[in-house]
Design an enzyme around this catalytic site. Structure first.
Site, PDB file in Angstrom:
ATOM      1  N   CYS A   1       1.028  -1.353  -0.028  1.00 21.20           N
ATOM      2  CA  CYS A   1      -0.054   0.128  -0.164  1.00 21.20           C
ATOM      3  C   CYS A   1       0.625   1.133   0.136  1.00 21.20           C
ATOM      4  CB  CYS A   1      -0.870   0.152   1.057  1.00 21.20           C
ATOM      5  SG  CYS A   1      -1.925  -1.441   1.546  1.00 21.20           S
TER       6      CYS A   1
ATOM      7  N   LYS B   1       6.726  -9.954 -17.538  1.00 16.40           N
ATOM      8  CA  LYS B   1       6.548 -10.270 -16.282  1.00 16.40           C
ATOM      9  C   LYS B   1       5.283 -11.062 -15.932  1.00 16.40           C
ATOM     10  CE  LYS B   1       7.594  -9.506 -11.837  1.00 16.40           C
ATOM     11  NZ  LYS B   1       8.830 -10.197 -11.398  1.00 16.40           N
TER      12      LYS B   1
HETATM   13  O1  M6R Z   1       3.525 -14.866 -11.898  1.00 18.14           O
HETATM   14  P1  M6R Z   1       3.935 -16.083 -12.019  1.00 18.14           P
HETATM   15  O2  M6R Z   1       4.835 -16.635 -10.550  1.00 18.14           O
HETATM   16  O3  M6R Z   1       2.937 -17.087 -12.069  1.00 18.14           O
HETATM   17  O4  M6R Z   1       5.044 -16.416 -13.148  1.00 18.14           O
HETATM   18  C1  M6R Z   1       5.729 -17.735 -13.601  1.00 18.14           C
HETATM   19  C2  M6R Z   1       6.804 -17.322 -14.277  1.00 18.14           C
HETATM   20  O5  M6R Z   1       6.358 -17.071 -15.515  1.00 18.14           O
HETATM   21  C3  M6R Z   1       7.891 -16.641 -13.467  1.00 18.14           C
HETATM   22  O6  M6R Z   1       8.182 -17.049 -12.478  1.00 18.14           O
HETATM   23  C4  M6R Z   1       9.054 -16.527 -14.585  1.00 18.14           C
HETATM   24  O7  M6R Z   1       9.594 -17.619 -14.621  1.00 18.14           O
HETATM   25  C5  M6R Z   1       9.985 -15.431 -13.814  1.00 18.14           C
HETATM   26  N1  M6R Z   1       9.994 -14.176 -14.558  1.00 18.14           N
HETATM   27  C6  M6R Z   1      11.337 -15.933 -13.365  1.00 18.14           C
HETATM   28  O8  M6R Z   1      12.094 -14.942 -12.819  1.00 18.14           O
END
Ligand code: M6R
Length: 595
Positions: free
Chosen positions: A2, A590
Site C-alpha cells: 500500500c 513479467k
Molecule cells: O507470475 P507467476 O509466478 O505465475 O510467473 C511464473 C513465471 O512466468 C515466472 O516465475 C518467471 O519464471 C520469472 N520471470 C522468473 O524470474
C-alpha cells in the site's frame, strides 16, 4: 504494497488534483483500490473504490474535492478482499476521524472484535480501519492526540505506517512502525508519504522518520515526538537532489537489486501476516486430511513448489507432488478428486498455464488454494482462499523477493503442519540481511571470474535442488547464457562428459549434505571444472571446492533459502558485465497470460 500520502495547507483550497497526482506517483508500488479524503472545519469528504487511480478519480470526481487537509491511500489487499468498504481511508465510529495505513496490522482480527465489543462501529475487514479505531479508543477516554497515538501504537501489532486527521483541527498526525514514512516541508504546506518519490514534485526539503516516531503536521511546520516517552525530538530537515527515477529505485541502480535487498523486510512482513492470518489454520487442517497434496506453478513459482515439497516431507513427514502447471492436466487430472488439495502458486496470479490447471482441478472437485502476490488477480478470486505474498510490486522481470516469500510461506506451513514453533523462522530476515552483506564482495568477484563462460551448471540436492534450478533460471533469464540446473547426483549420469578445463559448476549446499556434495565436487574438479560451493562455513567445502561463498549458520531448510541470494546477485552482476538490463530481459514479460 500500500501507499499513503497526507497534506496540510493554510486554508481550504482545491486538494483533489494534488491527492490524485500523489496517488498516481505511488502506483508503482502496486494496488487494487484507491481513496481520498479531505478535511476542513467540521467536514470530512471521503471517496474511494476498487480500481485504477485515473478511473476511480474520474468516477468519484476527486478533482472537485476541497479541504485544508487531505489524505490519499492506495490499497494492496491483505486483510479483506478488494472492495469499496475495505478501501481506505476509513472513518471512526462517529465520522470525526479519518485515516489510512500502509503495512499489516497482524492482530487485526482480535482488535476488530475488541472494538465491536467496546461499542465502536466497525465497517470493514481492513486493518487500516483498526488503526483509526485504535486512536478513537483513547481519544474517547479523553486523551490528547499524541497520547492516544502512543497508546494505539502499542495495541497495533505488526509493521505499518499511519496518517490520521480529525474534524475541527488543523493538523494531521502520522506514525511509523516498520513501513516507510517520509515528511515533506513546503513554503506554506507540509506533507507525508510512504516514500520519497511521491513527495519530490512538491518539495525537496524532507525529513525521514524512524520507527517509533509520531509526526504532527501543520501548514507552517512539523513536530516530532517519541512514542516511547512522548518527548519532543529535534531533527533538521535535509534537502534531496536525486532524480525521481533514481529515488524510485531507492538509490539502487536497478529494480532487481532493490528487490533483492527488500527480501529481509518482505520476509518479515509475510511472517507477520501468516502469524495473524485466520486462514492458515483452515488450510493446514485441509492439507492434513488430504489424500494427495499438489503444489502447482510455473518458472520461479514452480521452483518454490519444489522447495516446499521437500520442506513438507522433511519437517512434517507429508508427501507433496510438485507439478509444473501445464503438466497437471495430462499427468494428474485423470487421477484427482474431491479428496485432494492443490496449492496454486503465482506471483502475478494471472499466468495462463496456472489458471488452466486450476480450472481443470476445480472441475475435478479438488480443494484449490492460492499463493499469490497480486491480490485481486484472477487466481486469488478463483480459489477458496489465497494467501498473500506481501511483497508489494515486483517491477523487475526476474522474480526475486516473491520467490523467497513463496519459500518462506512453504516453510511456515510445513512448521505449522508439523506442530512446530514458528518462532524459529523469525531469524530469517536478519539472516537474509547478513547473507547479502557477507556475500556481496565474493559474489561480485566470482561474476568477474566466470563471466566469459556461456555454459554453466547449477547443482543442488534436497531442498537446494529447487534453489539450483532457480539460480540456473535467473542466470539464463538475464545473462542469456545457457545454465543447466540439476540434481547434483545426476551430473555423473551424463553431463560429466561436458566438463572441460575451467567450466563453472555451482553447488548449493545445505548442512548435512556436505559429504555427498564433496563427492560431487571432486568428480568435477578432478576433470578440471571450476567448482563453486555456496554453503555454511565448512572445512570440507573449503578443501574440495575451487571457490566458496559462505552463508551464515542456520537450519538446513533456512540454509537452502539463503543460498538463492548469492545466485540472484551472481546473475545480476553477470548481466551487467554483459551489458544487459537485468530488469527487462529480451523476449520476456513479467506476466504470461498466454498458453
Ligand atoms: O507470475 P507467476 O509466478 O505465475 O510467473 C511464473 C513465471 O512466468 C515466472 O516465475 C518467471 O519464471 C520469472 N520471470 C522468473 O524470474
Amino acid at each position: 504494497m500500500c501507499g499513503i500520502f497526507g497534506i496540510v495547507t493554510q486554508k481550504e483550497q482545491p486538494l483533489g488534483q494534488i491527492l490524485t497526482d500523489a496517488a498516481e506517483r505511488l502506483t508503482y508500488r502496486g494496488y487494487d483500490s484507491v481513496g481520498a479524503a479531505t478535511l476542513s472545519g467540521a467536514k470530512i469528504d471521503l471517496r474511494k473504490d476498487v480500481g485504477r487511480v485515473k478511473d476511480v478519480a474520474a468516477q468519484y470526481h476527486f478533482a472537485e474535492m476541497t479541504g485544508q487537509r487531505g489524505i490519499t491511500q492506495l490499497r494492496w489487499a491483505t486483510f479483506g478482499e478488494p472492495s469499496q468498504v475495505n478501501s481506505q481511508p476509513h472513518l471512526d465510529s462517529d465520522g470525526d476521524l479519518v485515516g489510512a495505513h500502509n503495512g499489516n496490522v497482524v492482530n487485526n482480527v482480535e482488535l476488530r472484535q475488541q472494538f465491536m465489543a467496546e461499542g465502536m462501529t466497525v465497517r470493514s475487514m481492513n486493518d487500516g480501519e483498526s488503526c483509526v479505531h485504535a486512536v478513537e479508543r483513547y481519544l474517547n477516554r479523553g486523551e490528547d492526540f499524541i497520547q492516544a497515538i502512543r497508546h494505539a501504537y502499542h495495541d497495533l501489532q505488526g509493521d505499518y505506517s499511519f496518517v490520521i486527521g480529525r474534524i475541527n483541527d488543523d493538523k494531521l498526525y502520522a506514525f511509523k512502525k516498520g513501513s516507510g514514512l517520509v515528511v515533506g516541508l513546503g513554503e506554506d504546506f507540509t506533507c507525508v508519504s510512504s516514500d520519497l518519490p511521491s513527495l519530490l514534485p512538491l518539495t525537496r526539503k524532507i525529513m525521514r522518520l524512524n520507527d517509533g516516531e509520531i509526526i504532527t503536521l501543520a501548514a507552517d511546520g512539523v513536530e516530532l515526538h517519541s512514542v516511547q516517552n512522548g518527548c519532543l525530538i529535534l531533527r533538521e530537515p535535509e534537502t534531496v537532489t536525486e532524480t525521481m527515477n533514481a529515488v524510485q529505485k531507492g538509490g539502487y541502480a536497478h529494480f532487481m537489486l532493490k528487490e533483492i535487498h527488500e527480501q529481509a523486510q518482505v520476509a518479515r512482513e509475510v511472517l507477520n501476516m501468516l502469524n495473524g492470518s485466520p486462514d492458515v489454520a483452515a488450510v493446514i487442517e485441509k492439507m492434513k486430511n488430504a489424500r494427495n497434496l499438489y503444489f502447482i506453478g510455473c518458472g520461479t513459482s514452480y521452483h518454490a513448489c519444489l522447495a516446499g515439497a521437500v520442506y513438507f516431507a522433511q519437517l512434517a513427514g507429508r508427501a507433496v507432488i510438485p507439478v509444473l502447471a501445464p503438466q497437471f492436466a495430462p499427468q494428474y487430472a485423470p487421477t484427482v478428486g474431491a479428496q485432494d488439495v492443490g496449492l496454486f502458486v503465482s506471483q502475478s496470479g494471472e499466468t495462463k498455464d496456472v489458471l488452466n490447471a486450476l480450472q481443470v482441478a476445480e472441475e475435478k472437485g479438488m480443494t484449490c488454494y492460492g499463493l499469490a502476490n497480486v491480490i485481486g488477480s484472477t487466481l486469488t478470486k478463483a480459489t477458496v482462499c489465497a494467501l498473500p505474498l506481501c511483497c508489494g510490486y515486483e517491477i523487475s522481470v526476474p522474480a526475486t523477493k516473491t520467490f523467497t516469500n513463496q519459500v518462506v510461506t512453504f516453510l511456515y506451513l510445513a512448521y505449522r503442519l508439523a506442530g512446530r514453533d514458528t518462532a524459529e523462522l523469525e531469524t530469517i530476515p536478519a539472516l537474509m540481511t547478513q547473507t547479502l552483506e557477507t556475500v556481496a564482495a565474493p559474489v561480485e568477484a566470482l561474476a568477474q571470474k566466470i563471466n566469459a563462460w556461456s555454459d554453466l551448471y547449477s547443482l543442488g540436492y534436497g531442498a537446494t535442488y529447487a534453489i539450483a534450478l532457480e539460480g540456473a533460471l535467473k542466470l539464463k533469464e538475464i545473462t542469456y547464457a545457457h545454465c543447466e540446473g540439476m540434481l547434483s547426483t545426476e551430473f555423473k549420469h551424463g553431463p560429466l562428459s561436458a566438463v572441460t578445463k575451467g567450466l563453472p559448476i555451482i553447488f548449493s549446499v545445505a548442512p548435512g549434505d556436505v559429504p555427498l556434495i564433496v563427492s560431487g565436487l571432486n568428480e568435477v574438479t578432478c576433470r578440471g571444472a571450476y567448482a563453486v560451493a555456496i554453503g555454511q562455513d565448512d572445512p570440507r567445502l573449503r578443501a574440495n571446492a575451487s571457490d566458496v561463498i559462505i552463508l551464515p549458520d542456520s537450519t538446513p531448510q533456512i540454509a537452502a533459502l539463503l543460498a538463492v541470494l548469492p545466485l540472484q546477485l551472481l546473475s545480476y552482476h553477470m548481466s551487467l558485465l554483459r551489458g544487459f538490463d537485468p530488469d527487462f530481459p529480451r523476449n520476456l514479460s513479467k506476466t504470461l497470460t498466454v498458453d
